[in-house]
Design an enzyme around this catalytic site. Structure first.
Site, mmCIF file in Angstrom:
data_model
loop_
_atom_site.group_PDB
_atom_site.id
_atom_site.type_symbol
_atom_site.label_atom_id
_atom_site.label_comp_id
_atom_site.label_asym_id
_atom_site.label_seq_id
_atom_site.Cartn_x
_atom_site.Cartn_y
_atom_site.Cartn_z
ATOM 1 N N ALA A 1 17.099 25.323 -8.420
ATOM 2 C CA ALA A 1 18.460 24.795 -8.561
ATOM 3 C C ALA A 1 18.564 23.463 -7.824
ATOM 4 O O ALA A 1 18.201 23.368 -6.639
ATOM 5 C CB ALA A 1 19.468 25.789 -7.993
ATOM 6 N N GLY B 1 10.059 18.434 9.521
ATOM 7 C CA GLY B 1 9.299 17.705 8.508
ATOM 8 C C GLY B 1 8.989 18.598 7.318
ATOM 9 O O GLY B 1 8.934 19.834 7.449
ATOM 10 N N THR C 1 13.572 17.477 0.807
ATOM 11 C CA THR C 1 12.301 17.243 1.498
ATOM 12 C C THR C 1 11.476 18.527 1.606
ATOM 13 O O THR C 1 10.284 18.553 1.276
ATOM 14 C CB THR C 1 12.568 16.702 2.919
ATOM 15 O OG1 THR C 1 13.470 15.614 2.792
ATOM 16 C CG2 THR C 1 11.310 16.270 3.610
ATOM 17 N N VAL C 2 12.126 19.606 2.058
ATOM 18 C CA VAL C 2 11.366 20.852 2.264
ATOM 19 C C VAL C 2 11.073 21.526 0.923
ATOM 20 O O VAL C 2 9.945 21.986 0.673
ATOM 21 C CB VAL C 2 12.130 21.812 3.214
ATOM 22 C CG1 VAL C 2 11.369 23.125 3.364
ATOM 23 C CG2 VAL C 2 12.339 21.161 4.574
ATOM 24 N N GLY D 1 13.260 8.376 11.283
ATOM 25 C CA GLY D 1 13.758 9.489 10.459
ATOM 26 C C GLY D 1 13.861 10.798 11.209
ATOM 27 O O GLY D 1 14.122 11.835 10.610
ATOM 28 N N LYS E 1 19.003 27.517 17.310
ATOM 29 C CA LYS E 1 17.665 28.118 17.360
ATOM 30 C C LYS E 1 17.567 29.108 18.530
ATOM 31 O O LYS E 1 16.934 30.167 18.418
ATOM 32 C CB LYS E 1 16.610 27.017 17.491
ATOM 33 C CG LYS E 1 16.550 26.129 16.240
ATOM 34 C CD LYS E 1 15.795 24.845 16.488
ATOM 35 C CE LYS E 1 15.779 23.941 15.265
ATOM 36 N NZ LYS E 1 15.315 22.587 15.540
ATOM 37 N N GLU F 1 11.621 32.345 9.168
ATOM 38 C CA GLU F 1 10.718 31.730 10.156
ATOM 39 C C GLU F 1 10.967 30.217 10.277
ATOM 40 O O GLU F 1 10.915 29.645 11.376
ATOM 41 C CB GLU F 1 9.269 31.990 9.734
ATOM 42 C CG GLU F 1 8.223 31.496 10.700
ATOM 43 C CD GLU F 1 8.277 32.213 12.032
ATOM 44 O OE1 GLU F 1 7.931 33.397 12.082
ATOM 45 O OE2 GLU F 1 8.670 31.583 13.041
ATOM 46 N N GLY G 1 10.174 24.833 12.896
ATOM 47 C CA GLY G 1 9.341 24.414 11.760
ATOM 48 C C GLY G 1 8.108 25.267 11.542
ATOM 49 O O GLY G 1 8.198 26.465 11.260
ATOM 50 N N ILE H 1 5.900 26.379 13.527
ATOM 51 C CA ILE H 1 5.412 27.270 14.592
ATOM 52 C C ILE H 1 5.786 28.720 14.279
ATOM 53 O O ILE H 1 6.960 29.022 14.109
ATOM 54 C CB ILE H 1 6.024 26.890 15.962
ATOM 55 C CG1 ILE H 1 5.728 25.438 16.297
ATOM 56 C CG2 ILE H 1 5.522 27.830 17.051
ATOM 57 C CD1 ILE H 1 6.391 24.965 17.584
HETATM 58 N N1 HSE Z 1 16.545 17.850 13.922
HETATM 59 C C1 HSE Z 1 15.626 18.844 14.336
HETATM 60 C C2 HSE Z 1 14.651 18.251 15.348
HETATM 61 C C3 HSE Z 1 14.830 19.436 13.227
HETATM 62 O O1 HSE Z 1 14.754 17.075 15.680
HETATM 63 O O2 HSE Z 1 13.810 18.983 15.810
HETATM 64 C C4 HSE Z 1 15.640 20.373 12.386
HETATM 65 O O3 HSE Z 1 16.060 21.467 13.133
#
Ligand code: HSE
Length: 454
Positions: free
Chosen positions: A68, A331, A38-39, A212, A230, A154, A159, A161
């Site tokens: 890869a 996301g 996704t990312v 999701g 985090k 980062e 995400g 921010i």
């Molecule tokens: N699962 C995390 C969230 C995102 O719901 O914020 C990935 O760290």
């Protein structure tokens, strides 16, 4: 010759340079990406959309050279050139024609080995892998410093921010004393649905899974592990010490029910899962407290207004005062935006033959949760009989825990007592809970939440 000072003629128009950089001034930066989920997919799209603007603004031309992947056949959209794809991640991490490596595989291995390989090959590395940085950060920071290259992450925290770069750069001279963050969008979505729509925990979790946000096994999110990783990363960077995921005390939200939500609403609070990191003392006496747990946040606090899957981080500095960083914490597009910011940063540093060492130092002295001070909310089922309140209040008093407010709801078998205490030590509160549990009149302690005082 006419005197130019006296001339009234307009000067000849200079040709307008369309770009700030000539071709010879533009540095081509060749990029290798490990993982195209996704990312990774969103990042390749974003690079193709933003490459011209980045070249125009900083004179760096980003060129993806290798990606890869596990499956060469998967459909990856028009931005991914099939010629870039390979299943040999080792080769991509150390390729001669790759200047910067981006790791988006997730998990510890092989991500750790691949990153070390790239750093030791003299390549700056960018990752969004919070689990890896929170568990093996020190080893990776040391390898980056030894090889004099950037290691940027980062995207590992909240995400899109920008929070790590502000902590590393803008706030480098600041005495950051506390960080409180909503850094897990799944749990914030669940708590918001419970608060605003009266959903049960299970209903809100199911909805988060359907959208999701939450995995089929939601443990990492709802029990605070994701936020804990985090918190460890933010504490390491903000306080210049090594904090690992295991140092973080964490409690989740799975015990929170509508009774707690209703009390919080009535008393003027929102329940939020917060990652909290605080520092006490300096030098050899420096202690760090890092924890993740649900908190009753007063409606007047900026974090109370962070709804749905949004994230926000509230930073308190001695001189700067209160700062808040808000945005999308997960996301493909938001996370790839953070990766791209790191990529441009690393590319500019590479061109300048420089890098920014990670400011995390020796292992932190972690303050035990027993020593932490907080106000508390307690919700207990009690017998509804003369003397019960006095008995319960007596246990608080004997342990030096001062009651700020008390409310009884229900009668007879449905009687509940809800207390909000003044600031007390966790140790005193835990002893209070033990002794309350021994009272015949207390049927059950339904919930205990920390409270931020208004
Ligand atoms: N699962 C995390 C969230 C995102 O719901 O914020 C990935 O760290």
């Amino acid at each position: 010759m006419p005197d130019p000072a006296k001339s009234t003629a307009k000067p000849a128009k200079q040709p307008v340079n369309k770009t700030r950089f000539t071709d010879s001034q533009v540095a081509v930066t060749r990029v290798g990406i490990l993982g195209c989920g996704t990312v990774g997919g969103a990042l390749v799209d974003l690079i193709s959309q933003r490459a011209a603007a980045i070249e125009e603004s900083v004179g760096i031309r980003l060129e993806v050279r290798h990606i890869a992947v596990r499956n060469l056949e998967a459909d990856r959209g028009p931005a991914v050139n099939p010629d870039w794809l390979s299943t040999d991640s080792n080769a991509v991490a150390t390729a001669e024609d790759v200047d910067i490596v981006i790791e988006l595989l997730g998990g510890i291995e092989p991500a750790r080995e691949l990153i070390l390989g790239a750093l030791n090959a003299g390549k700056p590395v960018i990752t969004g892998n919070k689990e890896l940085v929170a568990n093996h950060g020190a080893e990776l920071f040391a390898a980056a410093a030894k090889n004099k290259v950037d290691f940027l992450f980062e995207a590992a925290v909240a995400g899109a921010i920008p929070i790590l770069r502000p902590l590393r750069e803008s706030l480098l001279g600041e005495d950051v004393i506390r960080i409180m963050g909503i850094v897990n969008g799944t749990t914030n979505f669940i708590l918001t649905r419970m608060t605003e729509d009266g959903a049960s925990y299970d209903e809100a979790l199911t909805e988060a899974q359907e959208l999701g946000y939450a995995e089929a096994d939601p443990t990492a999110d709802v029990e605070g592990f994701d936020a804990g990783a985090k918190a460890a990363i933010m504490a390491s960077i903000a306080f210049g010490v090594e904090v690992v995921a295991n140092d973080v005390h964490h409690e989740g939200i799975s015990n929170i029910d509508q009774t707690d939500i209703a009390f919080a609403n009535r008393l003027g609070y929102r329940i939020k899962l917060l990652a909290i990191a605080e520092v006490f003392g300096t030098g050899a006496n420096k202690e760090v407290d890092v924890r993740v747990h649900p908190v009753m946040v007063p409606l007047t606090h900026p974090l109370a207004s962070v709804r749905g899957s949004f994230n926000a981080i509230f930073v308190e500095g001695a001189a700067a005062g209160e700062l808040m960083f808000y945005g999308r914490g997960a996301g493909g597009d938001p996370t790839s935006s953070a990766v791209l910011g790191d990529l441009v940063d690393a590319a500019v540093n590479l061109r300048g033959n420089t890098f920014l060492p990670v400011p995390a130092g020796a292992p932190a002295v972690i303050r035990s949760i027993d020593e932490v001070d907080s106000a508390y909310y307690l919700n207990m089922e009690v017998g509804d009989a003369p003397g019960v309140l006095a008995e319960v209040a007596g246990v608080f008093g004997q342990n030096g825990v001062s009651i700020g407010s008390m409310e009884q709801t229900g009668l007879g078998d449905d009687a509940r007592l809800v207390f909000i205490t003044h600031i007390a030590k966790e140790r005193a509160l835990q002893q209070t809970l033990i002794e309350l549990g021994e009272l015949g009149s207390v049927r059950a302690i339904r919930s205990v939440l920390r409270v931020i005082e208004d």
